[in-house]
Scaffold this active site. Sequence first.
Site, mmCIF file in Angstrom:
data_model
loop_
_atom_site.group_PDB
_atom_site.id
_atom_site.type_symbol
_atom_site.label_atom_id
_atom_site.label_comp_id
_atom_site.label_asym_id
_atom_site.label_seq_id
_atom_site.Cartn_x
_atom_site.Cartn_y
_atom_site.Cartn_z
ATOM 1 N N GLU A 192 -4.291 3.217 12.861
ATOM 2 C CA GLU A 192 -5.025 2.110 12.245
ATOM 3 C C GLU A 192 -4.404 0.778 12.633
ATOM 4 O O GLU A 192 -5.113 -0.193 12.918
ATOM 5 C CB GLU A 192 -5.036 2.271 10.724
ATOM 6 N N HIS A 203 -13.523 8.530 9.315
ATOM 7 C CA HIS A 203 -12.137 8.079 9.141
ATOM 8 C C HIS A 203 -11.523 8.055 10.537
ATOM 9 O O HIS A 203 -11.014 9.072 11.022
ATOM 10 C CB HIS A 203 -11.362 9.018 8.218
ATOM 11 N N ASP A 242 -8.462 1.367 22.576
ATOM 12 C CA ASP A 242 -9.801 0.924 22.963
ATOM 13 C C ASP A 242 -9.687 -0.448 23.614
ATOM 14 O O ASP A 242 -10.047 -1.476 23.047
ATOM 15 C CB ASP A 242 -10.712 0.881 21.735
ATOM 16 N N GLU A 302 0.840 -1.193 0.000
ATOM 17 C CA GLU A 302 0.000 0.000 0.000
ATOM 18 C C GLU A 302 0.878 1.248 0.000
ATOM 19 O O GLU A 302 1.837 1.337 0.771
ATOM 20 C CB GLU A 302 -0.915 0.031 1.230
#
Length: 751
Positions: A438, A717, A495, A427
Amino acid sequence: MYPRSSVSSSSSCTFAVLVSSGLDRGSKGQISTFSSFISTVNQKKEAAENRSSPTHLVFPNIKNVRDLPPICLDVRQKQRISTEASSSEMKAPVLPEPVLPNQPKTIKDFQEDTEKAKLSGDWKAVHDFYLTTFDCFPELNAAFKKDATTSFNTIEDSGINAKFVNAVYDALLNTPQDIQKTVLKGIINSLLREWKGPRTKDDLRAYFILLQNPQFNNTSTYVIYAHLLRQIATLVEADHHFLVHWFKKLSQKRFKQLVERLLQFISLRLFPAKPEEFPPITKCSWWIPSASKVLSLLNTANSLVHPPLIPYTDFYNSTLDHIDLMEEYHTWQSFGNSHRFSFCQYPFVISIAAKKIIIQRDSEQQMISIARQSLVDKVSRRQRPDMNMLFLNMKVRRTHLVSDSLDELTRKRADLKKKLKVTFVGEAGLDMGGLTKEWFLLLIRQIFHPDYGMFTYHKDSHCHWFSSFKCDNYSEFRLVGILMGLAVYNSITLDIRFPPCCYKKLLSPPIIPSDQNTPVGICSVTTDDLCQIMPELAHGLSELLSYEGNVEEDFYSTFQVFQEEFGIIKSYNLKPGGDKIPVTNQNRKEYVQLYVDFLLNKSIYKQFAAFYYGFHSVCASNALMLLRPEEVEILVCGSPELDMHALQRSTQYDGYAKTDLTIRYFWDVVLGFPLDLQKKLLHFTTGSDRVPVGGMADLNFKISKNETSTNWLPVAHTCFNQLCLPPYKSKKDLKQKLIIGISNSEGFGLE
């Protein structure tokens, strides 16, 4: 900054001179000057000198009094002094209590005298009471001791009539000025009297009473207050022990007042509104160390009460956010808990935001140091420097996220303290922070998925806990520890839902022990800790403890527990021969304690040890010694306290202006949401429903205009904390679409 000094530094001037310089400069409308009183003090001093006892009215030089390390149960200190191990001069033997003066006045008498004085304007009876009561320590005890004939030499009962003390102090500030001056005059007389050696319990009671005086809220009394604090701070530890246990018996209101008064004293000494009100800082450098020591006694008392009298955050002093924190940290690093004062000796007063700054700057310095060393090594070998060597570069495939991450972190163990950069193989794109976030989000979701088997999710408590399944390799638990460490190190909010005792274990000990055989991640646990993970089991054990019948006959249990592992039931003895030891009414407390310890410590020791070493391989820093377990959780996961108005003020816009109709609709809707929907919105847009330590402003939240059909739902996003919002034409339409989007965000609407 202020000059450094230990609590026991000697003052270069007498108390009388300090009082004169401090109170004569009191502002108008406050307590008037004490020039007349000082002249009286000087007269008494001269008379005392003529009787060959010059120290009678001079504040004692306490230069040689031993300075104790801060007393704080939740601070991992470099030095500790226990009462049992104290040297003979520190122990306070029980001295015979002096015969107290006769004080027949009761609380009812006092209140009647006060009411009569208010009506008649004749305050003589009230004045005489205050004059007598505050004249000396014995009179204070005579007035407020519940029974003058009883010693009250236990930590559990101070022997003080708290209601009477409260009534007298509540009335004091509403009395004429001459009565208030009389009280301060009596306090000065008491503090000026010579004292040496161990204190009696009546002396401790007097200190305890005087510390609650509301007059010390006034800056014109700070000179007196400072000397009171120094005398309390330099008591031996055995005396501090009594005061701590007496403090914890105060009402929440009175306790909070003591804490706020001390915090205000420190703040105004650091940043005085009128510097001329106080003596020169060079002559009172012991003020702040004395106040901090007394504050530590209150903090210890607060931690002994369950639940605490006040939240631990009430001890934070936000004024310290504006001093040179790294100087404080480096002083503490260099001198520890002795020789030179540093607020890091008393970390409970440093806010989590300030601690984060210390940790970040300490991390940055380590990053720079390691990167510089890499550069020097490259140049010394005459190799061409590469900018990539300054970073921890992670190259991973999305299809092999966990294994690739584990391999990369294992290979680049020496680079863990460099700035993190992530590249997804195949990528294009530079990591400006979004790819790193991410990577964290995807990796955490995969590792904590129930199918992965590393952690068990408990629905009742909404948290994860370590699986007790035995395996050959615990490296993936180390990976999770490294992830948490990297998150703190790189200021990423994760999280993750671990129970509070996880963070307590993570700081046990806060620094990796030099002896590799020393157990790590083992801490004292109770049924309260278990309740945060397995509430039903904790409730059952509590029921066992309170059961009034015959435990052995009715429960028929032994000191053996059973666990299911991969469909097989396995048994474990809680103590040697446990399968043959019945649980009885006599030993059930031991059984419950061993069971809880087994579940939270022993059964997951290898898993948690790997997790512990992973975290500390990144965050190995003395700065961790400043943190409470709750603060580590906030650094890792953020704070659960939401302030959507603060988010509105800090939001950035792309394609919209904050005055546009769609934006006004949006905030009208969001501010009207219940808390659960507000949390869902935050989770939808940022990947977590918690707030970074720095508050909503640190989210860098952005709302962008999405030039699509208004039939579309909002898109987020999460890597950039960005919400893409179509230009909905009505508030009703926006609210409907937004609720659908944020309530169905798993695997939908997220990029």
